[in-house]
Design an enzyme around this catalytic site. Structure first.
Site, PDB file in Angstrom:
ATOM      1  N   SER A 191       0.652  -1.123  -0.084  1.00 19.74           N
ATOM      2  CA  SER A 191       0.116   0.053   0.070  1.00 19.74           C
ATOM      3  C   SER A 191       0.851   1.393   0.142  1.00 19.74           C
ATOM      4  CB  SER A 191      -0.852  -0.043   1.266  1.00 19.74           C
ATOM      5  OG  SER A 191      -2.084   0.998   1.012  1.00 19.74           O
ATOM      6  N   ASP A 348     -10.293  -3.697  -5.088  1.00 19.36           N
ATOM      7  CA  ASP A 348      -9.302  -2.628  -4.577  1.00 19.36           C
ATOM      8  C   ASP A 348      -9.389  -1.494  -5.310  1.00 19.36           C
ATOM      9  OD1 ASP A 348      -7.193  -1.315  -3.366  1.00 19.36           O
ATOM     10  OD2 ASP A 348      -5.618  -2.760  -3.763  1.00 19.36           O
ATOM     11  N   HIS A 378      -8.057  -4.793  -0.749  1.00 22.24           N
ATOM     12  CA  HIS A 378      -7.044  -4.088  -0.032  1.00 22.24           C
ATOM     13  C   HIS A 378      -6.704  -4.597   1.120  1.00 22.24           C
ATOM     14  CE1 HIS A 378      -3.984  -0.968  -0.542  1.00 22.24           C
ATOM     15  NE2 HIS A 378      -4.406  -0.649   0.742  1.00 22.24           N
TER      16      HIS A 378
END
EC number: 3.1.1.71
Length: 408
Positions: A191, A348, A378
């Site tokens: 991320s 995501d 995610h």
């Protein structure tokens, strides 16, 4: 008795209403994801209330809640030695796999945790467990960086922390101390950590003074651009857990210490409209109609505003900085990057950032493995232990570690 039953039924109904959100049938273990998302939403709402009452910044409050659920002290086992130390004044947690007589020098991964540049820690149980497994299965030295977070610092301080710690680690005497092979070092992150890993990798590839180069970069559902919040994945997963589009835009604004009044305008791409000249040259570098396959673009339409709000880019020029948005880097920068692994998840908002970056890297001549999970969401890779254990979490982690084992 009857009144208490009515109250109980009402409370159960309210809880179900709060927890339930419509999810695609293909997402991994949807009810468990709803519960996880409800917990995170609840923590966000509590932290927002604390902020409104003037007791603390909402991100500090939220991170306090997150860390209270699982901060772990450094604990070594027979197979992995874990040490908290600092590299050039940056805190790190080092995981050392057991030495093997046939391999006197180990490979190594510098790992950068996610959390929107504002949340999480190298010392939280999710990342502690991930790095322990990596150190054990790869027989490697994993350096997990505890970089400073928003609102203590803002862009580009997080990048500077990672650069300082990594450069310190790459010194010959430090590598020798940890018995690391200088030719087998990679950088990785998930991320926002994937964003930082990509930015540092680009910087190091252009640094002529850096003797020890990175062999690979491995980016897990990375966030790579802030110019288009209407890619197909942003449109498809606008409210999908665990990061919605609105939440992701707020993370970007907080990262740059920007004005939250800009969030709604940015959601509809008013910050990169046709009349914003500063963004014109960069739009082509993330033209998803050419960078994404038709299986991804489907019937989604680009959102390009004719007129917008040029004030946003003037006040937040960091939006157009390749250090914050590695996807918009020039082609001559990309062509010097190391072998790359990119993991993406169907459910995501950031899915297309990773897919577009893979396409741009391939066009620049970089060897890329794009590893896509149709049932992934995610953050799933760190959710591998009870009560937040997902089958897709274990599968993504195993696939990621397998690639590192074969390529590092």
């Amino acid at each position: 008795m009857r009144s208490s039953s009515v109250v109980l039924i009402a409370l159960v109904a309210l809880a179900a209403y709060y927890i339930y959100i419509p999810l695609p049938s293909s997402v991994s273990e949807p009810w468990k994801l709803m519960l996880l998302d409800a917990t995170f939403r609840g923590a966000q709402q509590v932290s927002n209330l604390i902020h409104c009452l003037g007791l603390s910044h909402h991100l500090l409050a939220l991170n306090f809640i997150i860390l209270s659920f699982g901060k772990k002290s450094a604990w070594s086992s027979a197979r992995v030695k874990v040490t908290d130390t600092d590299f050039d004044s940056v805190e790190v947690r080092v995981f050392e796999g057991s030495p093997k007589p046939e391999e006197p020098l180990k490979r190594s991964v510098v790992y950068i945790h996610g959390g929107g540049w504002a949340l999480g820690s190298a010392k939280i149980k999710y990342y502690d467990e991930l790095c322990t497994v990596m150190a054990e299965e790869l027989n490697a030295v994993i350096v997990s960086i505890e970089y400073r977070l928003v609102p203590e610092v803002y862009f580009p301080a997080q990048i500077h922390d990672v650069v300082r710690a990594t450069k310190y680690f790459l010194q010959p005497e430090v590598l020798q101390k940890y018995s690391v092979d200088p030719g087998r070092i990679g950088i990785s992150g998930d991320s926002a950590g994937g964003n930082l890993a990509a930015a540092v990798s680009q910087q190091f590839s252009q640094d002529a003074n850096l003797k020890n180069k990175l062999k690979v970069q491995a980016l897990i559902y990375p966030v790579l651009q802030a110019l288009d919040f209407n890619t197909p994945s942003y449109q498809q997963n606008v409210n999908t857990p665990i990061v919605s589009r609105h939440t992701m835009v707020k993370y970007w604004v907080d990262y740059f210490k920007g004005n939250h009044d800009f969030v709604q305008a940015m959601i509809v791409n008013n910050h990169t409209s046709l009349d914003v000249g500063e963004a014109a040259a960069l739009r082509a570098r993330l033209n998803w109609t050419s960078l994404l396959p038709t299986s991804i673009t489907k019937n989604y339409k680009p959102v390009v505003q004719t007129t917008g709000n040029a004030r946003i880019v003037r006040e937040i020029p960091q939006l157009l900085d390749a250090r914050s948005a590695p996807l918009i880097a020039a082609q001559e920068v990309l062509q010097h990057l190391p072998k790359t692994y990119i993991l993406t998840c169907e459910h995501d908002v950031l899915r297309d950032d990773g897919i577009m970056y893979a396409k741009r890297l391939e066009s620049a001549g970089v060897k890329v493995t794009l590893d896509h999970f149709e049932d992934g969401f995610h953050g799933c890779m760190i959710f591998t232990s009870w009560p937040t254990n997902f089958s897709v979490g274990l599968r993504t982690r195993n696939s990621y570690i397998k690639w590192l084992d074969q390529n590092l």
